[in-house]
Design a protein around this motif. Structure first.
Motif, PDB file in Angstrom:
ATOM      1  N   TYR A   1      -6.976  -0.034  -5.742  1.00 30.19           N
ATOM      2  CA  TYR A   1      -6.485   0.669  -4.552  1.00 30.19           C
ATOM      3  C   TYR A   1      -5.760   1.949  -4.960  1.00 30.19           C
ATOM      4  CZ  TYR A   1      -3.918   1.788  -0.311  1.00 30.19           C
ATOM      5  OH  TYR A   1      -3.411   2.461   0.771  1.00 30.19           O
ATOM      6  N   LYS A   2      -4.888   1.853  -5.976  1.00 32.66           N
ATOM      7  CA  LYS A   2      -4.152   3.026  -6.427  1.00 32.66           C
ATOM      8  C   LYS A   2      -5.110   4.087  -6.972  1.00 32.66           C
ATOM      9  CE  LYS A   2      -0.006   4.254  -9.035  1.00 32.66           C
ATOM     10  NZ  LYS A   2       0.783   4.584  -7.830  1.00 32.66           N
TER      11      LYS A   2
ATOM     12  N   LYS B   1       0.833  -1.201   0.000  1.00 32.83           N
ATOM     13  CA  LYS B   1       0.000   0.000   0.000  1.00 32.83           C
ATOM     14  C   LYS B   1       0.871   1.255   0.000  1.00 32.83           C
ATOM     15  CE  LYS B   1      -4.192  -1.818   2.190  1.00 32.83           C
ATOM     16  NZ  LYS B   1      -5.069  -1.771   3.394  1.00 32.83           N
TER      17      LYS B   1
ATOM     18  N   PRO C   1      -4.776  -4.195  -6.584  1.00 29.98           N
ATOM     19  CA  PRO C   1      -3.784  -3.102  -6.492  1.00 29.98           C
ATOM     20  C   PRO C   1      -4.146  -1.890  -7.345  1.00 29.98           C
ATOM     21  CG  PRO C   1      -2.683  -5.213  -6.747  1.00 29.98           C
ATOM     22  CD  PRO C   1      -4.152  -5.466  -6.946  1.00 29.98           C
TER      23      PRO C   1
ATOM     24  N   ASN D   1       4.966   0.610 -11.280  1.00 27.97           N
ATOM     25  CA  ASN D   1       3.697  -0.006 -11.657  1.00 27.97           C
ATOM     26  C   ASN D   1       3.507  -1.294 -10.854  1.00 27.97           C
ATOM     27  OD1 ASN D   1       5.380  -1.908 -12.861  1.00 27.97           O
ATOM     28  ND2 ASN D   1       5.102  -1.095 -14.935  1.00 27.97           N
TER      29      ASN D   1
ATOM     30  N   LEU E   1       2.283   1.651  -3.502  1.00 31.44           N
ATOM     31  CA  LEU E   1       1.234   2.083  -4.420  1.00 31.44           C
ATOM     32  C   LEU E   1       0.916   3.564  -4.241  1.00 31.44           C
ATOM     33  CD1 LEU E   1      -1.123  -1.010  -4.134  1.00 31.44           C
ATOM     34  CD2 LEU E   1      -0.059  -0.212  -6.263  1.00 31.44           C
ATOM     35  N   ALA E   2       1.023   4.036  -3.013  1.00 29.63           N
ATOM     36  CA  ALA E   2       0.699   5.436  -2.718  1.00 29.63           C
ATOM     37  C   ALA E   2       1.840   6.391  -3.016  1.00 29.63           C
ATOM     38  CB  ALA E   2       0.274   5.574  -1.255  1.00 29.63           C
TER      39      ALA E   2
END
Length: 323
Positions: A314-315, A274, A311, A283, A277-278
């Motif tokens: 979420y992104k 997470k 994922p 990628n 991704l944030a």
């Protein structure tokens, strides 16, 4: 409605007050970077400090009665004399109530929500360097059980225990406004006294309740996990290094945290995923590689199973549409 009222009642400080500057910075970062999902305070605050102390009645309203999921290098020691909230520290989630002591180790993910309107107590933040700068041997601090990642991070106290700790916190508040050199030395001594007393309180609770708040195997497991979670995901590999059967390791971790060793490993991977991704430009394939997954689809399947969302979704949820 309630939120705006609380915000408008927050105290106003001037730049002459260093404590208020730091507290204001916390408030700004908590509000500005909510979309990070997990706020890295070391990165976002950019206002290093060795030590801070506040009364809960000042700090909690100032940050709008909420600490979003975040992590930071300074340790937190919080004594709640009055008030309540829901607190999460690492894998532990527990109710805070009157006469609660809780400790946040460095870089440990934590959050608070649903604070009651009238809390009282103390929040103490400090770095290990604060002691080293005041000529304290590092082992005097680093060997304290209450600063370990594996310990259950909270304790419900009785009235005499709360009063005793309150006196120590109050002394630090008073010394905080004294002579600079003498102030730092006295504060370092008092924080060490608090740590020693916290260790004693946790040890007493273990004896009375016939349960262990700290276990050296759990501490070693957490250290191994932090160093190896990107490449080692099987409980058996950690158990072999620790010289313990995987079933016994699962039981031991569950006893201390409420979840199995396998879920602890998975949670650590998800937390890192997470964060990447944030905050990263990688990628999904790049993040999968960084976390030790040979194929991106394996990572996506793992993420969705443990986070309840893919994922990519979420992104996408992190992107705030322009107003």
């Amino acid at each position: 409605m309630t939120t705006s009222k609380r915000m408008s009642n927050a105290p106003t400080y001037t730049d002459k007050n260093d404590d208020a500057i730091v507290l204001e910075k916390y408030r700004q970062v908590y509000r500005k970077y909510l979309d990070d999902k997990i706020i890295d305070m070391d990165k976002r605050m950019k206002h290093p400090f060795d030590f801070q102390i506040y009364s809960l009645e000042t700090a909690v309203p100032y940050v709008n009665y909420t600490v979003p999921p975040s992590r930071q290098t300074p340790y937190w020691i919080v004594l709640v004399k009055k008030g309540s909230c829901e607190k999460s520290i690492g894998s532990f989630t527990f109710p805070v109530k009157e006469q609660t002591l809780y400790i946040v180790p460095k870089r440990m993910l934590h959050s608070s929500k649903h604070w009651s309107a009238d809390p009282s107590g103390y929040v103490l933040l400090f770095n290990i360097d604060f002691f080293l700068n005041n000529a304290f041997p590092k082992h005097m601090i680093s060997n304290k059980k209450v600063l370990k990642n594996s310990i259950r991070p909270y304790l419900y106290l009785d009235a005499p225990q709360t009063r005793s700790l309150s006196d120590m916190f109050e002394t630090i508040l008073q010394e905080h406004s004294g002579n600079e050199r003498e102030r730092k030395a006295m504060i370092a001594i008092k924080i060490l006294e608090i740590l020693i007393n916290c260790d004693r309180l946790f040890s007493q609770a273990e004896q009375i309740g016939n349960e262990r708040y700290y276990h050296p195997v759990v501490e070693r497991f957490n250290s191994l996990l932090e160093a190896n979670f990107k490449k080692e995901k099987a409980v058996g590999l950690y158990a072999a290094t620790l010289g313990i059967h995987p079933n016994n390791l699962n039981s031991l971790i569950r006893e201390h945290t409420g979840i199995s060793a396998k879920q602890t490993i998975n949670n650590r991977i998800i937390t890192e995923a997470k964060y990447l991704l944030a905050h990263s430009d990688l990628n999904v394939k790049g993040i999968a590689n960084q976390l030790g997954f040979e194929e991106a689809h394996n990572f996506s399947t793992f993420f969705k199973k443990n986070a309840g969302i893919s994922p990519l979704d979420y992104k996408a949820s992190l992107i705030v549409s322009p107003k």
